[in-house]
Write a protein that holds these residues in place. Structure first.
Motif, PDB file in Angstrom:
ATOM      1  N   PHE A 104      27.467  39.423  32.306  1.00  0.00           N
ATOM      2  CA  PHE A 104      28.568  38.545  31.928  1.00  0.00           C
ATOM      3  C   PHE A 104      28.290  37.865  30.583  1.00  0.00           C
ATOM      4  O   PHE A 104      29.136  37.883  29.684  1.00  0.00           O
ATOM      5  N   LEU A 129      30.912  31.221  38.171  1.00  0.00           N
ATOM      6  CA  LEU A 129      32.364  31.240  37.985  1.00  0.00           C
ATOM      7  C   LEU A 129      33.019  29.896  38.295  1.00  0.00           C
ATOM      8  O   LEU A 129      34.132  29.635  37.845  1.00  0.00           O
ATOM      9  N   THR A 167      34.795  32.439  31.980  1.00  0.00           N
ATOM     10  CA  THR A 167      34.816  32.412  33.452  1.00  0.00           C
ATOM     11  C   THR A 167      36.232  32.205  33.961  1.00  0.00           C
ATOM     12  O   THR A 167      36.635  32.806  34.960  1.00  0.00           O
ATOM     13  N   HIS A 168      37.015  31.382  33.268  1.00  0.00           N
ATOM     14  CA  HIS A 168      38.411  31.184  33.671  1.00  0.00           C
ATOM     15  C   HIS A 168      39.213  32.475  33.529  1.00  0.00           C
ATOM     16  O   HIS A 168      39.974  32.856  34.432  1.00  0.00           O
ATOM     17  N   TYR A 171      37.991  35.476  33.575  1.00  0.00           N
ATOM     18  CA  TYR A 171      37.478  36.433  34.562  1.00  0.00           C
ATOM     19  C   TYR A 171      38.093  36.168  35.935  1.00  0.00           C
ATOM     20  O   TYR A 171      38.484  37.088  36.643  1.00  0.00           O
ATOM     21  N   ARG A 172      38.191  34.894  36.315  1.00  0.00           N
ATOM     22  CA  ARG A 172      38.797  34.553  37.606  1.00  0.00           C
ATOM     23  C   ARG A 172      40.249  34.969  37.676  1.00  0.00           C
ATOM     24  O   ARG A 172      40.744  35.386  38.727  1.00  0.00           O
TER      25      ARG A 172
END
Length: 109
Positions: free
Chosen positions: A41, A67, A91-92, A94-95
């Protein structure tokens, strides 16, 4: 007369034909990783964030905890502001399913 033929042929072609939208979709071979962990990541983000891999793996340990991590936790770990922003933004994304790290690193221009 010619206009009538053009309009009639456009009306009879199905809109959901696969050749019509094929140019908007990516190639069939996926350049994305199947398994994503903290090192993959952070390497996918790039821009110097990959230097914090060891620190985040030892303190957090789990990718799913990364995450949902907050900025104060990253600040306590000693990660600079610019890198915190990059980690939290990615991370946002990716979520939400808008971004995934690539299998091969992005080429520098």
């Amino acid at each position: 007369m010619a206009w009538r033929q053009i309009i009639n042929t456009k009306m009879t072609t199905p809109i959901s034909s696969p050749t019509l939208f094929s140019r908007f979709f990516s190639k069939s071979s996926s350049p994305y990783l199947v398994k994503v962990g903290i090192p993959e990541f952070l390497n996918g983000i790039g821009k110097g964030v990959e230097s914090h891999v060891a620190k985040l793996e030892s303190e957090i340990g789990d990718f799913h905890k990364l995450l949902v991590i907050r900025t104060l936790k990253l600040k306590k770990l000693g990660i600079p502001c610019k890198h915190r922003k990059l980690i939290l933004n990615h991370t946002h994304k990716y979520r939400l399913g808008l971004w995934r790290p690539r299998a091969e690193p992005a080429k520098a221009k």
